[in-house]
Scaffold this motif. Structure first.
Motif, PDB file in Angstrom:
ATOM      1  N   LEU A 914      -6.355   0.588  -7.242  1.00  0.00           N
ATOM      2  CA  LEU A 914      -6.192   0.670  -5.787  1.00  0.00           C
ATOM      3  C   LEU A 914      -6.850  -0.530  -5.105  1.00  0.00           C
ATOM      4  CD1 LEU A 914      -6.366   3.600  -3.409  1.00  0.00           C
ATOM      5  CD2 LEU A 914      -8.145   1.881  -3.163  1.00  0.00           C
ATOM      6  N   LYS A 917      -4.722  -3.615  -5.443  1.00  0.00           N
ATOM      7  CA  LYS A 917      -3.572  -3.621  -4.542  1.00  0.00           C
ATOM      8  C   LYS A 917      -3.995  -3.928  -3.113  1.00  0.00           C
ATOM      9  CE  LYS A 917      -0.798  -0.359  -7.260  1.00  0.00           C
ATOM     10  NZ  LYS A 917      -0.152   0.991  -7.261  1.00  0.00           N
ATOM     11  N   LYS A 922      -1.935  -4.787   0.427  1.00  0.00           N
ATOM     12  CA  LYS A 922      -1.137  -3.579   0.554  1.00  0.00           C
ATOM     13  C   LYS A 922      -1.963  -2.439   1.152  1.00  0.00           C
ATOM     14  CE  LYS A 922       1.679  -4.766  -3.486  1.00  0.00           C
ATOM     15  NZ  LYS A 922       2.089  -4.336  -4.837  1.00  0.00           N
ATOM     16  N   GLU A 924      -3.025   1.330   1.176  1.00  0.00           N
ATOM     17  CA  GLU A 924      -3.089   2.337   0.117  1.00  0.00           C
ATOM     18  C   GLU A 924      -3.869   3.559   0.604  1.00  0.00           C
ATOM     19  OE1 GLU A 924      -1.664   2.359  -2.861  1.00  0.00           O
ATOM     20  OE2 GLU A 924      -0.782   0.334  -2.598  1.00  0.00           O
TER      21      GLU A 924
END
Length: 962
Positions: A914, A917, A922, A924
């Motif tokens: 996570l 990312k 991104k 999340e």
């Protein structure tokens, strides 16, 4: 021990020898006794044994005494080494036990000394209180420790000296503009390095009478300057004595009132004063005086001796640099002056041309006078008895005598006026002039204008009379001409000097006296060069004159003389030798004309022409357009050599005049004698166009016709190119300003803050007309509260000092609405770099400001109800809202410098994926278990939002707890 072994060895030898001798004696005795005393034969062995035992006992007794003495000496030595009393030990125990104890003590002392020496070599702290100077080991160790301490102290002093010299060298190499700054810096550093309390720095100056004195340049006490003034001449006080003797003065016995060191608690006299001269190459540049409460050690005094020479060298170099800088500035000013005074140079050139013509006319007049004197004057020299000694060719030709015939007759038979000659010889009459009627050898009457001059010897006695005569039998017109020449000779600066063949003066006229101030009496019998020539007279000219006189040649020179008052003057000198019939020089006649003013003007004009030549391009062209001369500047700019350009037509340079009207007629106008000043172009050797600005000067001959043309010009090619570029930049700037006026609001202020100009964009947004703003102060654009802010006043003060300012500004429109602008205040500088006006260039950002305000309020409302956490790079906690703190029970200090993982109870599955990312930008979502301050676990659903900055990289990450 060696003594003991030696005794044992000797005892062993003595015993063996005595036993052998006793055996020999025994056998001999036995033989004798057997022959004479038979009855003792049976007892002889016993007697011999007794004798041998007695002898051996004696030997053993002597050996034991020597051994006892050895043991006693050894015991005493060991007692001294082990610091024990052998005498006391003898009372308690025997000598052998004492030796054993002392030997053990000695071994212990040796071990203890070895340990102390190891500690000393390692530099460790040792305790020497148990050692004694009576103990040999103790004494040796104490001496060793003392020597090491002395060595360390000297090494520390040497290292201090090296480091101090290096630090002071760095101080001296610092760049300063004023010598006083360097003096104070050196004085301050020197006082702090030496631990002194007060100091003064004097520099050597000279007064108007070129007498040296010391002037206070810097003073220092208790880390602050004392601005004092004073002069000290050689021999005045200790400082003056140091200047006079150029040697260091070191005092520890200070007079009570000599100097006091003052502080806030009082004052007190120092205990040590050092006064050091600043010497470099045997020249003194100043004196440093230092005062201290402590007596400076010798190594610091030696440091002062070393560093003063470096200071003197730095002062010498700085003075030379400042002098060079001043000369450079003066040179630059002179160059600028020459460029600005081009018109004045042209006028000077015209004056120079006029002066040259005047010099030519005077030269023609002088040549005419010399020729007239040589062709018209007769010269006769008569001795006291009336015999003619000398007569020149003019005299012989005029009277139709040969020299032999004339020298045989008496003077009165030819010239009749012998009474005047007698008066002059008897010195009852000085020089005399008269018109005299003389008959030639053929009986022809000839009128002569005669001048009689006594020729005196070194004693002042007249040894002959010199008659100079001129034929005046011509018509009245010729007589008038003669009178005119006489008038010229008496009333102009022309001087006549007559010398004998060795160069000793026989006659000088009144013109000579007017020029030089020396009378005939003062000059008679002396060489003119010894009297008139001085230190600045050209030696080469003197050598030329001397050589030509020896060759009997005529001379024409210009030479510098000195008059009776020692003043310099220039003369034009013509010397003609007077020869007899055999060609032997008998006299010299010199005619002099003063040309001081003409020579000075010529030298002045020559210097000006040389200055012009160094700064300008010069081309000389004949009237047929042939180039006759160019200077080095021209050759350098145009790329030609003198051989390539000399003799070529000026058309080679393809001259074009900037003024089109003059392009076709410029040469014709110059040939008509007109002076032309203009900008023009010429092409160099490589066909590149050179832009020039200059003057075309016609040079006239004696008849007033144009003889040649001299062109003086300056290369303005770069200036022209810059002019073109400036015009292009100006056009571009106008386009830029026009574009700015169409897109950006602008306001122009003067240096007092008054509005000078406003563009339409600013007026339309603010709701004003131009007339309502122009002439008003900037305060009209702000509300009362904004005007009273200190930031506004500070901003305008900085703008007046030429500082740029940018940011957001709040102005109030005509209707009273607050309007926001984002832009810059720009000081506009003049050529000298001084601000002359201020421009505001800005865009109105009121709408964006309002949107940002609304967004900020919305975000604040959101943060007040939703727990939020901001993370920077590496997921380190950057900030948080109150809701997040209340959720987990932390305080702000608890989360300072913490990471996200520090407040998690455990890592959830996929946590690392996570974070990766999120690092890629991104959004999340994940369920995380947080650890509260009380140690409890709180599981919450969170969402990560990476926030990009202007470079499109992640600036921070926002975590929202759902």
């Amino acid at each position: 021990m060696k003594t003991f072994l030696s005794i044992l060895g000797k005892a062993k030898g003595w015993v063996f020898t005595l036993l052998v001798l006793n055996g020999i004696i025994f056998l001999s005795t036995l033989k004798i006794v057997e022959g004479y005393i038979p009855f003792l034969k049976d007892n002889l062995v016993h007697i011999a044994l007794v004798m041998n035992l007695a002898i051996v006992g004696r030997i053993i007794w002597r050996i034991s005494r020597q051994v006892a003495q050895v043991f006693s000496s050894s015991n005493q030595l060991l007692a001294e080494v082990s610091h024990c009393s052998a005498h006391k030990q003898k009372k308690k125990q025997d000598i052998y036990t004492s030796i054993t104890d002392n030997l053990n003590n000695t071994i212990f002392k040796i071990k203890e000394a070895s340990q102390l020496i190891d500690e000393i070599s390692k530099g460790e702290q040792i305790h020497l209180d148990k050692l004694s100077h009576e103990d040999r080991f103790g004494k040796a160790i104490l001496n060793l420790e003392s020597e090491l301490h002395t060595f360390k102290q000297r090494e520390a002093e040497r290292q201090w000296g090296i480091e101090s010299v290096a630090k002071f060298s760095e101080i001296l190499h610092q760049e300063v503009d004023k010598i006083e700054e360097m003096c104070f810096s050196c004085l301050k550093s020197l006082i702090k390095m030496l631990g002194c309390n007060q100091g003064m720095f004097y520099l050597v100056k000279t007064d108007r009478s070129y007498r040296e004195f010391l002037e206070l340049a810097a003073a220092y006490a208790f880390d602050r300057k004392k601005y004092l003034s004073g002069k000290v001449y050689p021999g005045e006080g200790l400082v003056g004595q140091c200047l006079q003797e150029k040697d260091l003065i070191y005092l520890t016995d200070i007079p009570p009132e000599y100097i006091k060191i003052t502080s806030g608690l009082g004052d007190a006299p120092p205990t040590n004063i050092i006064i050091a001269p600043l010497l470099f190459n045997d020249a003194i540049f100043g004196v440093i005086e230092l005062a201290s409460f402590k007596v400076l050690p010798q190594h610091k005094v030696d440091f002062i001796r070393k560093v003063t020479e470096s200071i003197a060298s730095s002062i010498h170099n700085l003075e030379a640099n400042l002098k060079t800088k001043k000369l450079l500035e003066e040179s630059q000013l002179l160059t600028a002056e020459l460029r600005e005074n081009e018109e004045e140079m042209r006028q000077n050139f015209e004056e120079l041309s006029a002066t040259q013509e005047e010099m030519s006319r005077k030269q023609l007049e002088l040549d005419s006078i010399v020729s007239a004197i040589d062709t018209t004057l007769c010269m006769v020299e008569v001795d006291p008895r009336g015999r003619i000694l000398k007569a020149n060719k003019n005299t012989l030709s005029l009277l139709a005598y040969t020299s032999e015939q004339l020298y045989k007759v008496h003077y009165k038979e030819v010239f009749k006026n012998y009474s005047h000659i007698q008066k002059i010889i008897n010195q009852t009459q000085q020089a005399y002039s008269d018109d005299l009627l003389v008959k030639t050898r053929q009986g022809k009457d000839v009128w002569l204008h005669t001048t009689y001059n006594p020729v005196k010897d070194q004693n002042g006695d007249v040894h002959s009379v010199l008659m100079l005569a001129q034929d005046i039998t011509r018509k009245k017109t010729e007589e008038i001409e003669f009178e005119r020449l006489s008038l010229v000779a008496d009333n102009t600066d022309t001087a006549v000097v007559i010398t004998d063949h060795l160069g000793y003066v026989e006659y000088v006229n009144r013109g000579f006296t007017r020029i030089s101030g020396f009378t005939l009496k003062e000059m008679l019998g002396k060489k003119p060069g010894n009297i008139l020539q001085g230190p600045e007279t050209c030696a080469e000219t003197q050598k030329r004159i001397s050589w030509k006189l020896k060759q009997g040649e005529s001379i024409y020179e210009e030479i510098l003389n000195y008059n009776k008052q020692g003043e310099k003057y220039w003369i034009s000198l013509s010397i003609n030798p007077v020869k007899d019939d055999h060609g032997t020089v008998v006299k010299y006649i010199a005619v002099q004309a003063e040309i001081t003013e003409t020579k000075t003007n010529a030298l002045n004009y020559k210097s000006k022409l040389e200055a012009i030549s160094r700064s300008s391009l010069i081309i000389e062209v004949k009237k047929d357009k042939t180039i006759t001369e160019v200077n080095d500047n021209f050759l350098e700019v145009f790329g030609y050599s003198l051989r390539e350009i000399q003799g070529q037509a000026i058309d080679l340079l393809q001259t074009t005049i900037a003024d089109e009207e003059q392009q076709t007629t410029w040469w014709e106008k110059i040939m008509e004698g007109q002076f032309i000043r203009c900008d023009f172009n010429m092409k160099n050797k490589y066909d590149h166009e050179i832009c020039l600005r200059g003057v075309f000067n016609p040079i006239f001959d004696l008849q007033g016709g144009v003889e040649s043309v001299v062109i003086y010009a300056n290369n303005i090619t770069v200036e022209k190119h810059l002019e073109i570029k400036n015009r292009q930049n100006k056009v571009e700037l106008n386009y830029y300003l026009e574009a700015i006026n169409k897109t950006i609001a602008s306001v122009e202020f003067d240096m007092k803050g008054r509005i000078k100009e406003v563009n339409p964009i600013y007026l339309s947004v603010m709701g004003y007309t131009r007339e309502e703003l122009v002439g008003h102060s900037y305060e009209i654009l702000l509300d009362v509260e904004e005007n009273e802010k200190p930031q506004i006043k500070m901003m305008w003060e900085n703008l007046k000092n030429g500082q740029f300012f940018s940011g957001e500004f709040k102005h109030k429109s005509k209707s009273g609405k607050d309007l926001w602008l984002n832009g810059t205040f720009n000081p506009i500088l003049d050529i000298a770099g001084v601000p002359r006006k201020i421009m505001l260039l800005a865009q109105f950002t009121t709408a964006e400001k309002e949107k940002q305000h609304d967004l900020s309020n919305t975000l604040a409302a959101y943060k007040s109800v939703v727990p939020t956490l901001e993370l920077k790079e590496g997921f380190i906690i950057k900030s948080f809202n109150q809701g997040f703190l209340e959720l987990l029970g932390y305080t702000r200090m608890d989360l300072r410098n913490k990471s996200l993982e520090d407040i998690l109870a455990e890592r959830a599955a996929g946590f690392e994926s996570l974070l990766k990312k999120v690092s890629e930008g991104k959004n999340e979502t994940m369920s995380l278990k947080f650890l509260t301050k009380k140690g409890k676990t709180l599981q919450k659903q969170v969402r990560f939002f990476p926030i990009l900055n202007l470079e499109h990289t992640i600036g921070k990450t926002v975590l929202i707890v759902q």
